[in-house]
Motif scaffolding. Structure first.
Motif, short mmCIF file in Angstrom:
data_model
loop_
_atom_site.label_atom_id
_atom_site.label_comp_id
_atom_site.label_asym_id
_atom_site.label_seq_id
_atom_site.Cartn_x
_atom_site.Cartn_y
_atom_site.Cartn_z
N ALA A 1 0.93 -23.04 11.11
CA ALA A 1 2.25 -22.62 10.63
C ALA A 1 3.29 -23.14 11.62
N ILE A 2 4.18 -23.96 11.11
CA ILE A 2 5.13 -24.67 11.98
C ILE A 2 6.55 -24.23 11.62
N TRP A 3 7.25 -23.70 12.61
CA TRP A 3 8.65 -23.30 12.38
C TRP A 3 9.56 -24.51 12.64
N TYR A 4 10.62 -24.64 11.83
CA TYR A 4 11.61 -25.71 12.08
C TYR A 4 13.00 -25.22 11.67
N PRO A 5 14.04 -25.72 12.36
CA PRO A 5 15.39 -25.28 12.03
C PRO A 5 15.99 -26.09 10.89
N LEU A 6 16.89 -25.47 10.13
CA LEU A 6 17.71 -26.17 9.13
C LEU A 6 19.11 -26.27 9.74
N LEU A 7 19.51 -27.48 10.05
CA LEU A 7 20.74 -27.69 10.83
C LEU A 7 21.84 -28.33 9.99
N ALA A 8 23.02 -28.46 10.60
CA ALA A 8 24.17 -29.11 9.95
C ALA A 8 23.80 -30.54 9.50
N LYS A 9 24.52 -31.02 8.46
CA LYS A 9 24.16 -32.30 7.82
C LYS A 9 23.99 -33.45 8.81
N ASP A 10 24.90 -33.55 9.78
CA ASP A 10 24.87 -34.70 10.69
C ASP A 10 23.66 -34.69 11.62
N VAL A 11 23.08 -33.54 11.84
CA VAL A 11 22.03 -33.45 12.86
C VAL A 11 20.69 -32.92 12.34
N ASN B 1 -2.84 -30.00 1.90
CA ASN B 1 -2.11 -28.86 1.35
C ASN B 1 -1.05 -28.40 2.34
N ILE B 2 0.20 -28.61 1.98
CA ILE B 2 1.31 -28.24 2.87
C ILE B 2 2.38 -27.53 2.05
N LEU B 3 2.63 -26.29 2.45
CA LEU B 3 3.60 -25.46 1.75
C LEU B 3 4.84 -25.31 2.64
N CYS B 4 6.03 -25.41 2.03
CA CYS B 4 7.27 -25.26 2.82
C CYS B 4 8.03 -24.04 2.31
N ALA B 5 8.30 -23.11 3.20
CA ALA B 5 9.08 -21.91 2.85
C ALA B 5 10.38 -21.98 3.64
N GLU B 6 11.51 -22.02 2.92
CA GLU B 6 12.79 -22.16 3.63
C GLU B 6 13.73 -21.02 3.27
N LEU B 7 14.43 -20.55 4.29
CA LEU B 7 15.42 -19.50 4.10
C LEU B 7 16.74 -19.97 4.71
N SER B 8 17.73 -20.14 3.85
CA SER B 8 19.05 -20.54 4.33
C SER B 8 19.98 -19.33 4.15
N VAL B 9 20.66 -18.94 5.22
CA VAL B 9 21.46 -17.70 5.11
C VAL B 9 22.96 -17.98 4.93
N PHE C 1 27.71 -29.11 12.93
CA PHE C 1 27.16 -28.25 13.96
C PHE C 1 26.63 -26.94 13.38
N GLY C 2 25.54 -26.44 13.93
CA GLY C 2 25.07 -25.09 13.61
C GLY C 2 23.78 -25.06 12.80
N MET C 3 23.10 -23.92 12.91
CA MET C 3 21.84 -23.70 12.18
C MET C 3 22.13 -22.75 11.03
N HIS C 4 21.89 -23.20 9.80
CA HIS C 4 22.19 -22.32 8.66
C HIS C 4 20.95 -21.64 8.11
N GLY C 5 19.80 -21.97 8.68
CA GLY C 5 18.57 -21.34 8.22
C GLY C 5 17.39 -21.96 8.92
N SER C 6 16.20 -21.68 8.39
CA SER C 6 15.01 -22.26 9.00
C SER C 6 13.89 -22.31 7.97
N GLY C 7 12.83 -22.98 8.38
CA GLY C 7 11.69 -23.13 7.47
C GLY C 7 10.38 -22.90 8.19
N MET C 8 9.37 -22.63 7.39
CA MET C 8 7.99 -22.57 7.90
C MET C 8 7.18 -23.52 7.05
N MET C 9 6.52 -24.46 7.72
CA MET C 9 5.64 -25.37 7.01
C MET C 9 4.23 -24.87 7.27
N ILE C 10 3.49 -24.61 6.20
CA ILE C 10 2.15 -24.04 6.36
C ILE C 10 1.14 -25.05 5.86
#
Ligand SMILES: C[S@@+](CC[C@H](N)C(=O)[O-])C[C@H]1O[C@@H](n2cnc3c(N)ncnc32)[C@H](O)[C@@H]1O
Length: 301
Positions: free
Chosen positions: A210-220, A237-245, A252-261
């Motif tokens: 299970a790999i956590w990753y950030p969802l960042l601003a468009k430029d980065v 088999n790779i599942l991606c669960a993403e939560l954008s708040v 700039f900034g992190m608007h959410g994150s994901g878990m790749m399983i």
């Protein structure tokens, strides 16, 4: 130089997603009596006092776990995750039902651990690993006896989690979960992660990762290239669960994150499919909040 300290972010929306997914996977592994291995490549300090000045600086838990905790009876599917939160608060003798302490991934894993299971934690930062050792030590003599009678405590390595992981694979027991939660402070972390997963596939293709990753601003944002790289590592088999708040910013900034399983347990997709929109509804900070589930790769077998 490592500067990221997880205490500043403990219990935020990204922790909720990560630890909810981690709990669901560990719950699935606990269905069978057979032991499991749990490996945490980037363990952090293990657990966090929410009154600590670092956590209080932005109080990110107030827009994260606190919003679920106050209505936890409405989230029966997260009973395991809430059990881990209750356990750390009880151990620290917080008044009943209060949310004074928050478990990091090692404490979440410890909650699910049975005598036949094994926990291995890696952390590179000098101060964080010292905290981790302290937080994972049995609390007091009575508890120490209790633990030594029933099971071995976690093994903690002060080391690089990427190279350390490869040296541990395949683990004993041979079924289990690797949680990979880098701070992505270094741009190379993305590349190192993909290379590590290609090696991990050769050594332990049946493990759950299970790999956590950030969802960042468009430029980065680099989540798309990370997914493309992980799709090439050999796992089918790779599942991606993403939560954008909140809405994605431009620069700039992190608007959410994901878990790749990778190799998700049976039915995790169904569980996440119903959980993610509810998390978005509860943790969303503007109308664009979303919870999204997708298979990056799925074998027909
Ligand atoms: C996001 S935090 C971990 C939080 C933890 N997994 C949790 O959920 O409670 C990332 C941690 O990785 C550590 N770290 C950074 N680079 C590392 C590396 N190469 N190997 C192991 N740990 C590393 C940092 O010191 C930090 O404590």
């Amino acid at each position: 130089m490592l500067s990221y300290r997880h205490g500043f972010h403990a219990g935020n929306h990204a922790d909720v997603l990560k630890h909810a997914v981690q709990s669901l996977i560990l719950e699935a592994l606990s269905i069978k009596d057979k032991g499991f291995s749990y490996i945490d490549t980037h363990a952090g300090a293990g657990g966090y006092a929410l009154a600590h000045e670092w956590t209080q600086k932005k109080s990110e838990y107030l827009t994260g776990i606190a919003l679920l905790w106050q209505h936890r009876e409405q989230w029966p599917e997260l009973a395991g995750y809430f059990g881990a939160i209750t356990a750390i608060n009880e151990t620290m003798q917080a008044p009943a039902d209060t949310l004074d302490f928050y478990p990091g991934s090692p404490k979440v894993a410890e909650y699910f651990k049975r005598p036949q299971d094994s926990l291995t934690l890696m952390e590179l930062h000098n101060n964080e690993v010292a905290q981790l050792r302290e937080n994972m030590a049995p609390q007091g003599r009575r508890l120490a006896q209790h633990y030594s009678n029933r099971s071995k405590g976690p093994t903690i390595h002060h080391t690089d989690g990427f190279t350390g992981l490869i040296g541990l694979l395949p683990p004993t027991p041979k079924r289990g979960l690797v949680l990979i939660d880098p701070p992505y402070e270094l741009k190379e972390d993305y590349q190192t992660l993909a290379e590590t997963m290609a090696q991990a596939y050769k050594r332990w293709p049946i493990g759950i990762y299970a790999i956590w990753y950030p969802l960042l601003a468009k430029d980065v944002d680099r989540s798309a290239s990370l997914k493309a790289a992980l799709a090439q590592t050999g796992f089918d088999n790779i599942l991606c669960a993403e939560l954008s708040v909140r809405q994605q910013a431009q620069d700039f900034g992190m608007h959410g994150s994901g878990m790749m399983i990778l190799n998700p347990p049976w039915k995790l997709d169904e569980q996440l499919k119903s959980l993610l929109p509810r998390l978005a509804e509860t943790l969303g900070q503007d109308p664009s909040a979303t919870g999204h589930l997708a298979w990056l790769k799925q074998s027909d077998k």
